[in-house]
Write an enzyme that holds these catalytic residues in place. Structure first.
Site, PDB file in Angstrom:
ATOM      1  N   TYR A 131       0.846  -1.191   0.000  1.00 14.19           N
ATOM      2  CA  TYR A 131       0.000   0.000   0.000  1.00 14.19           C
ATOM      3  C   TYR A 131       0.884   1.243   0.000  1.00 14.19           C
ATOM      4  CZ  TYR A 131      -3.959   2.981   1.533  1.00 14.19           C
ATOM      5  OH  TYR A 131      -4.937   3.940   1.636  1.00 14.19           O
ATOM      6  N   CYS A 132       0.677   2.123  -0.975  1.00 18.69           N
ATOM      7  CA  CYS A 132       1.372   3.399  -1.034  1.00 18.69           C
ATOM      8  C   CYS A 132       2.889   3.167  -1.067  1.00 18.69           C
ATOM      9  CB  CYS A 132       0.937   4.285   0.129  1.00 18.69           C
ATOM     10  SG  CYS A 132       1.582   5.971   0.096  1.00 18.69           S
ATOM     11  N   LEU A 133       3.627   3.759  -0.145  1.00 18.64           N
ATOM     12  CA  LEU A 133       5.076   3.594  -0.103  1.00 18.64           C
ATOM     13  C   LEU A 133       5.460   2.133   0.137  1.00 18.64           C
ATOM     14  CD1 LEU A 133       7.751   5.057  -0.260  1.00 18.64           C
ATOM     15  CD2 LEU A 133       7.534   5.647   2.154  1.00 18.64           C
TER      16      LEU A 133
END
Length: 585
Positions: free
Chosen positions: A316-318
């Site tokens: 998720y994301c980074l």
């Protein structure tokens, strides 16, 4: 002691300690924004504007035309008892500050029309000035919008007709409530207490309560294994890598809004990384440490607890960006332990990083490095300030009007409580991420090394499921969509309505969500993002069932659930979920 430790980092090469200390002190005043970066942007724009007399004349003419339009509108209003038939200008999409009918009455219609015309003129003045660097142009435009938003007539009692009517109706009690709200917030900030309403939400009590055990931990992570709820499960476990810029329980929010709960109920064995909230002692943890102590250590534990099975890795994301780095290194080394990769709002190519690019250039990153050098970490307040600036109209000014002038406290919902439970970022990791990935795009441009050897995103051959969200200002969906250009494997891309967080936390039954999904086989021609929007049909509801069906297609026949941990091999259950790292301030 912190400064001596962090000074050894390569990111501080050539820096004088006194200069860094001064920059760190300045950062506390500016909220982490570099005065030099802002000054360079303004100077670039102002100098080029000063040597463009033709453009200056054009802007004067535009200002005159707008003033004439406003004057004619004012005359129509005077002839119609204070109300004009057709406004000079309509608010931008998404700007709801002036939609109430009270704004169409004299003199408030002139106030907001004048504001919108000025806003439009400033946008024109800062765009398409020949010779100005695009980044500097965007920064000047952004800063101008921030200043104008401060001056919006919606923000002040005497120029906001809704506020005036409410104040008259309530006899000023709304202002009294607003004053109490302001004092309460100020007191909480001074005493470093959580915001109002947080007492109603407690991690482990009504947030992050899907049953599970911490089965492994090191100095950076706790690994949570969730208890099965079905008699048989898909043999391949799911390992979720959240971003360390957030607490993991965004994906285990509460019953009915928990992706973890949903997956477990669909017969998946789920593992979750819970990152430690770093302190100054962790300043020298870099991207390599996050990959080694995070993903690779968790993967070893999952392989031990669920032996002889490949893993559905999800980032998720980074966390998704880090997962791609790890997966590329594994592919390079012939490590085939992954069954698939899923990316939630995660960027691999950073050529179009979205509005956060406004805050990231060499000058700004250097300033942030000096701030982190002094403290060892980037504080949660500094990160929150940048995100609030991106949406200051909604997150700052509209909130201040509602709470301090209208006297209305919004209810603290689960997602808001999670958002207020902020984290920090260690010096070395954040500096490496900003320079190597965000600024230089080293991974895609073949300059990123792992263990001294280069890695490439196209080495990855396992199928990929990627999710973008339509209103994402952190990882714009067209940037996430670039995985279709980079991957040399099957890619399924889902685009859902919502923002960076709300679009991901979209359980089945959500009344307002829709999504589009398309699978591109490795030999299929590339579909441009605009063609994706135009040609792929829209579906109602949550994308979660679509992802579950995709996981099931890439999984084997169901088996009995694995045991919780593996005592004989050193991965024994240590404590109940949500563990202790997520509770650390």
């Amino acid at each position: 002691m912190t400064r001596e430790v962090v000074e050894s980092s390569d990111t501080g090469r050539g820096a004088h300690p006194f200069d860094r200390l001064m920059h760190a002190s300045m950062g506390r005043i500016t909220g982490g924004l570099s005065p030099a970066a802002l000054g360079l942007a303004y100077a670039d724009w102002a100098i080029h504007m000063s040597i463009s007399p033709g453009r200056q004349v054009e802007l004067v003419e535009k200002a005159w035309r707008k003033a004439t339009r406003l004057s004619l509108y004012a005359m129509r209003c005077a002839a119609n008892g204070g109300e004009g038939h057709t406004p000079c200008i309509e608010p931008l999409p998404g700007d709801s500050r002036f939609t109430a009918p009270e704004w169409q009455r004299w003199p408030f219609n002139l106030y907001y029309q004048s504001f919108l015309l000025t806003q439009q003129w400033w946008h024109v003045a800062t765009k398409d000035v020949r010779g100005v660097e695009t980044h500097h142009e965007d920064v000047v435009n952004f800063v101008g919008r921030q200043i104008l938003d401060i001056l919006s007539p919606a923000n002040y009692l005497w120029t906001n007709p809704e506020l005036l009517e409410q104040t008259a109706r309530e006899g000023g009690t709304n202002l009294y409530r607003g004053m109490r709200n302001w004092f309460d917030d100020a007191s909480r900030r001074i005493q470093k207490q959580p915001p109002a309403g947080m007492d109603n939400w407690q991690v482990g009590e009504n947030l992050a309560i899907t049953p599970g055990k911490v089965v492994y931990s090191n100095r950076l992570i706790e690994l949570i294994q969730y208890e099965p709820t079905t008699e048989r499960v898909h043999p391949e476990p799911v390992l979720i890598v959240p971003a360390w810029i957030m607490k993991y329980y965004i994906l285990d929010l509460r019953p009915g809004k928990s992706l973890v709960e949903y997956l477990v109920n669909q017969g998946h064995t789920v593992f979750m990384i819970s990152w430690k909230n770093p302190t100054a002692e962790d300043a020298e943890l870099g991207m390599a440490a996050y990959r080694r102590l995070g993903i690779m250590a968790a993967l070893r534990a999952v392989n031990t607890i669920v032996p002889e099975q490949k893993v559905h890795a999800t980032g998720y994301c980074l966390g998704g960006t880090l997962l791609m780095l790890a997966a590329a290194a594994m592919a390079r080394d012939g490590d085939d332990r992954l069954a698939s990769i899923t990316l939630f709002a995660a960027q691999t190519d950073f050529t179009e990083p979205g509005e956060l690019d406004l805050f990231i250039d060499d000058s700004q990153v250097t300033f942030l490095e000096d701030m982190m050098w002094h403290s060892g970490v980037l504080s949660s307040d500094q990160m929150a300030g940048a995100f609030q600036l991106l949406r200051s109209k909604d997150l700052v000014w509209s909130r201040m009007v509602r709470e301090y002038l209208m006297g209305e406290r919004g209810e603290m919902i689960d997602l808001m409580a999670w958002n207020a439970d902020a984290t920090r970022l260690p010096y070395r990791m954040h500096s490496e991420y900003l320079r190597q990935l965000f600024l230089n795009n080293d991974f895609v441009e073949e300059r990123y090394d792992v263990d001294g050897q280069p890695i490439h995103p196209w080495d990855i051959r396992v199928p990929i499921f990627a999710v973008g969200t339509t209103k994402d200002h952190i990882a714009p969906w067209k940037s996430v969509y670039k995985i279709n250009r980079l991957a040399r494997t099957d890619v399924t891309f889902a685009l859902t309505t919502g923002g960076h967080n709300a679009g991901i936390v979209t359980p089945p039954g959500h009344p307002r969500r829709t999504y589009q999904v398309h699978c591109r086989k490795v030999r299929d021609p590339y579909m441009a993002p605009d063609d994706f929007i135009a040609e792929v049909p829209s579906k109602k509801g949550s994308w979660w069932p679509e992802w579950h069906r995709w996981l099931a297609r890439h999984s084997g026949n169901k088996v009995k659930p694995p045991q919780m941990g593996a005592d004989a091999r050193g991965y024994r259950p240590q404590r109940n979920a949500p563990g202790k790292y997520v509770l650390m301030d």
